[in-house]
Design an enzyme around this catalytic site. Structure first.
Site, short mmCIF file in Angstrom:
data_model
loop_
_atom_site.label_atom_id
_atom_site.label_comp_id
_atom_site.label_asym_id
_atom_site.label_seq_id
_atom_site.Cartn_x
_atom_site.Cartn_y
_atom_site.Cartn_z
N HIS A 1 -7.26 -6.00 -0.99
CA HIS A 1 -6.17 -5.03 -1.03
C HIS A 1 -4.84 -5.74 -0.85
CE1 HIS A 1 -3.93 -1.42 -0.72
NE2 HIS A 1 -3.82 -1.41 0.58
N ASP B 1 -8.58 -4.29 -6.52
CA ASP B 1 -8.12 -3.70 -5.26
C ASP B 1 -8.92 -2.42 -5.01
OD1 ASP B 1 -6.62 -2.19 -3.30
OD2 ASP B 1 -4.90 -3.45 -3.76
N SER C 1 0.83 -1.19 0.00
CA SER C 1 0.00 0.00 0.00
C SER C 1 0.88 1.25 0.00
CB SER C 1 -0.94 -0.06 1.19
OG SER C 1 -1.97 0.88 1.07
#
Length: 527
Positions: A496, A468, A236
């Site tokens: 994710h 995602d 991320s």
């Protein structure tokens, strides 16, 4: 940015909040450049730093870490010094918390593997202790010392502080879909109070928590660990941090995995809009699955995803007017803001969909908001005693320093609402207003959108998941085109990030890269 992969025992690899960050993960990754929605707003590439170490930084690069046993059995901790201001290394230090667990196997050691779960604001040490140090593949842990550093301003590394627990309770319940000028003023007031609190408690630190500075700290850590090159897995926002490192120190790139990739070249408005569409894509997947289940409260088999979205929006509107009980010891009720946070938190991991269906059923049919409140609290990192971690504070601090805010005032948000609502009929309005918080930040931003090329770096693996919600797949595609040595690894699925989430194909490709230095084949796809 939003967070939570609820099926895992660790804090999700992203972190942000509808109010605390300029917009979900998007804010978490960046708060943006100009107001353009056209995509790339800056063509300049991040420039590499000189390969020689400036003499003023030699004391930092030459430091030796003093390891001690701490916390979780099998882990060691140390404290590392870095300059508060790299432009003035003699102006004071920032102390950064570091943790590691030593390689467990008898094979040839491969050095240190630094991990970061995202955010900004997520504790890398917490992630290492709760998951990476015990949950990464055994063959990886056998060859690498697993290492984490909480970035400056985060968790154990001189944390940014903003509001107390009761103040945060009020903040997280603020209506992010204002219906009139009074509610708009209340939302702006909440952003201003949050920013004022951060400025009052952490003024000097707020000027020096940028991603560039955190990446430079990582190079000091690399040297202190005795590694000639950096091996790193970032998820991320951690991909933005890792890519920034590669751009600054391309010759020191070892094996870098960037999972759930960010695109550093986009403006805030574009980032937020892309992420809004990403959450809509994830919700569509949830909706299709939900109506196939006997306990779906939003529709039955044959109900279209669009109608499921309308049913959820109607429920949110009902909560906006009449919050429902939760049984919370502090008397909090479930209103639209907390309910929306709870739903979005569950979009991070399809493993949380069953929990979300159960929580929605309790709220919609039994007038009991406890389940959605649990999801929301896990997102905000609020414990049972009403205390919040500093994740939301650090998230905003980094975002608002890295890039100028997406909007400068409510009028700009109102003009942008149609595009956000088109991107997501369910979440668009709230995410547009969530992009306003950096407009009131107490220190000026120091960064701008840029490309990262990292010319001369060793192969870098960029991982993207097609559905995602928080880091849309197109961002991974874009970053892989910017990095001159990138290999794009695609996971066709939900949730994710991809590594360690159940795909043998993904895990095998990344493990081979980490253990043997063999990057995935070009355009490799997994499902």
């Amino acid at each position: 940015m939003y967070i939570r992969r609820s099926s895992r025992p660790f804090r999700p690899r992203t972190a942000a909040a509808l109010l605390a960050a300029a917009a979900l993960l998007v804010s978490a990754c960046s708060s943006g450049g100009t107001a353009s929605t056209s995509g790339t707003t800056a063509q300049a590439a991040l420039a590499a730093l000189p390969t020689s170490t400036p003499s003023a930084l030699s004391p930092y690069y030459g430091q030796k870490l003093s390891w001690r046993t701490c916390g979780v059995p099998g882990f060691e901790c140390a404290t590392m010094k870095a300059p508060l201001d790299y432009a003035r290394p003699d102006a004071g230090d920032v102390r950064l918390a570091v943790a590691r667990t030593k390689a467990t196997g008898k094979g040839k050691p491969l050095g240190s593997l630094l991990v970061n779960p995202g955010g900004p604001g997520g504790s890398a040490i917490g992630y290492l202790e709760q998951y990476a140090g015990i949950g990464y593949p055994a063959k990886v842990r056998a060859r690498y010392d697993m290492v984490a550093v909480d970035p400056r301003g985060v968790a154990r590394s001189e944390p940014v502080e903003c509001l107390g627990g009761r103040q945060m309770d009020t903040y997280t319940q603020t209506d992010t879909t204002p219906d009139d000028r009074k509610e708009t003023d209340e939302l702006v007031g909440a952003y201003k109070k949050f920013a004022t609190g951060c400025g009052a408690h952490s003024t000097e630190l707020l000027r020096h928590v940028s991603t560039v500075e955190a990446a430079r700290d990582m190079d000091i850590l690399r040297a202190a660990l005795g590694d000639s090159k950096l091996t790193y897995v970032g998820a991320s926002y951690g991909t933005f941090l890792g890519a920034t490192y590669a751009g600054l120190f391309p010759s020191r790139v070892g094996r870098l995995v960037l999972d759930g990739a960010m695109d550093p070249s986009l403006s805030a408005r574009r980032l937020n809009l892309d992420q809004t569409a990403g959450f809509e894509t994830a919700f569509q997947s949830f909706a299709k699955d939900c109506v196939q289940q006997s306990d779906c409260p939003l529709g039955r088999k044959g109900t279209s995803p669009a109608q499921v979205g309308k049913n959820l929006s109607a429920f949110f509107k009902k909560l906006d007017a009449h919050p429902i009980p939760t049984g919370d010891a502090d008397g909090r009720k479930l209103g639209e803001a907390l309910a929306t946070t709870g739903v979005i938190a569950a979009m991070y991991d399809e493993g949380a969909w069953a929990q979300l269906r159960e929580s929605l059923t309790s709220a919609m049919k039994e007038n009991d908001g406890a389940g959605l409140l649990v999801l929301s609290d896990s997102y905000y990192e609020r414990d049972a005693d009403g205390r919040y971690s500093n994740m939301m504070f650090a998230n905003a601090a980094v975002n608002c320093l890295d890039l100028p805010g997406a909007f400068t005032g409510p009028d700009q948000v109102e003009k942008a609402l149609p595009s956000f609502e088109k991107a997501s009929p369910v979440f668009g309005e709230g995410l547009a207003w969530a992009s306003l918080n950096c407009a009131y930040w107490p220190v000026k931003p120091t960064g701008a959108p840029h490309r990262i090329e990292a010319k001369g770096a060793a192969p870098i693996v960029v991982v993207g998941t097609t559905r995602d919600p928080a880091t849309p797949y197109r961002w991974a595609q874009s970053l892989s085109r910017q990095l001159t040595s990138a290999r794009l690894l695609t996971y066709e699925g939900d949730g994710h990030t991809a590594y360690g989430r159940g795909s043998t194909c993904i895990d095998s490709a990344i493990n081979a890269y980490l253990l043997r230095g063999t990057p995935p084949a070009k355009a490799k796809r997994c499902s």
